[in-house]
Motif scaffolding. Structure first.
Motif, PDB file in Angstrom:
ATOM      1  N   CYS A  59     127.544 -54.727  12.768  1.00  0.00           N
ATOM      2  CA  CYS A  59     126.936 -53.402  12.947  1.00  0.00           C
ATOM      3  C   CYS A  59     126.762 -53.036  14.419  1.00  0.00           C
ATOM      4  O   CYS A  59     125.905 -53.594  15.102  1.00  0.00           O
ATOM      5  CB  CYS A  59     125.581 -53.373  12.239  1.00  0.00           C
ATOM      6  N   PRO A  60     127.536 -52.071  14.937  1.00  0.00           N
ATOM      7  CA  PRO A  60     127.388 -51.660  16.335  1.00  0.00           C
ATOM      8  C   PRO A  60     126.047 -50.972  16.622  1.00  0.00           C
ATOM      9  O   PRO A  60     125.535 -51.057  17.735  1.00  0.00           O
ATOM     10  CB  PRO A  60     128.560 -50.707  16.570  1.00  0.00           C
ATOM     11  N   VAL A  61     125.467 -50.319  15.625  1.00  0.00           N
ATOM     12  CA  VAL A  61     124.157 -49.691  15.815  1.00  0.00           C
ATOM     13  C   VAL A  61     123.097 -50.778  15.997  1.00  0.00           C
ATOM     14  O   VAL A  61     122.200 -50.649  16.838  1.00  0.00           O
ATOM     15  CB  VAL A  61     123.808 -48.754  14.632  1.00  0.00           C
ATOM     16  N   CYS A  62     123.209 -51.852  15.239  1.00  0.00           N
ATOM     17  CA  CYS A  62     122.283 -52.983  15.382  1.00  0.00           C
ATOM     18  C   CYS A  62     122.404 -53.600  16.769  1.00  0.00           C
ATOM     19  O   CYS A  62     121.392 -53.978  17.378  1.00  0.00           O
ATOM     20  CB  CYS A  62     122.565 -54.061  14.340  1.00  0.00           C
ATOM     21  N   LYS A  63     123.619 -53.704  17.254  1.00  0.00           N
ATOM     22  CA  LYS A  63     123.837 -54.285  18.582  1.00  0.00           C
ATOM     23  C   LYS A  63     123.065 -53.507  19.638  1.00  0.00           C
ATOM     24  O   LYS A  63     122.292 -54.074  20.409  1.00  0.00           O
ATOM     25  CB  LYS A  63     125.332 -54.304  18.921  1.00  0.00           C
ATOM     26  N   SER A  64     123.243 -52.198  19.682  1.00  0.00           N
ATOM     27  CA  SER A  64     122.540 -51.419  20.701  1.00  0.00           C
ATOM     28  C   SER A  64     121.032 -51.421  20.457  1.00  0.00           C
ATOM     29  O   SER A  64     120.254 -51.438  21.412  1.00  0.00           O
ATOM     30  CB  SER A  64     123.089 -50.006  20.818  1.00  0.00           C
ATOM     31  N   TYR A  65     120.601 -51.450  19.201  1.00  0.00           N
ATOM     32  CA  TYR A  65     119.172 -51.457  18.884  1.00  0.00           C
ATOM     33  C   TYR A  65     118.516 -52.758  19.368  1.00  0.00           C
ATOM     34  O   TYR A  65     117.483 -52.729  20.039  1.00  0.00           O
ATOM     35  CB  TYR A  65     118.985 -51.277  17.376  1.00  0.00           C
TER      36      TYR A  65
END
Length: 171
Positions: free
Chosen positions: A44-50
């Motif tokens: 999950c790229p959104v998880c990475k930035s989060y």
């Protein structure tokens, strides 16, 4: 019926971490709160930035007496890759949290829709838990988007502590 309600004790939370320890919510002794961040996983790229944003603010949470853990259903090897590929060296990363246990936390469960995603995984959730293991606040998502902002959460924690604001949503 919900399993997790404000002012009520949260379900057991016991998870292995990439640093080789077993993390148990019942053993935590935060000054004010434990922040549990459930994330989708390495795919999950959104998880990475989060999580990278959380990593950059971790000292601010610690200064407010908040212990933090981030948990996924990823295997140990995927969690290790997450810890090395993402800029999250200051975070405690738990793994192998089962779908069955995720349901006890009222997390949404998704089925993978492409080869990059696991067969099943849980969607994001953020829980602020008092030292007595009762829930103060929760944000549970059915999608990877629209998660609580960490700067707003930090401001809210200051307000909560200064005003002795009670947990809400228990009725």
């Amino acid at each position: 019926m919900k399993n997790v309600l404000p002012r009520k004790e949260v379900p057991e939370l016991l998870v292995d971490t990439v640093n080789g320890m077993t993390w148990n919510l019942r053993d935590q002794q935060p000054k004010n709160f434990t922040l549990v961040v459930f994330y989708r996983g390495l795919h999950c790229p959104v998880c990475k930035s989060y999580l990278e944003e959380l990593n950059s603010k971790i000292e601010r949470f610690r200064d407010k007496g908040v212990n933090v853990i981030c948990i996924s259903s990823n295997t140990g090897s995927l969690a290790e890759k997450t810890a090395t590929k993402w800029d999250i060296e200051k975070l405690t990363i738990g793994f192998d949290f089962s779908i069955e246990n995720a349901r006890k936390w009222d997390l949404y469960i998704s089925e993978g829709i492409n080869e990059k995603e696991p067969e099943r995984f849980f969607e994001p959730g953020l829980f602020l838990i008092k030292p007595d293991n009762t829930l103060y606040a929760a944000s549970i998502q059915s999608m990877p988007f629209a998660r609580p902002k960490f700067d707003e959460l930090l401001k809210s924690i200051t307000f909560i502590l200064n005003e002795k604001y009670p947990a809400r949503g228990e009725a």
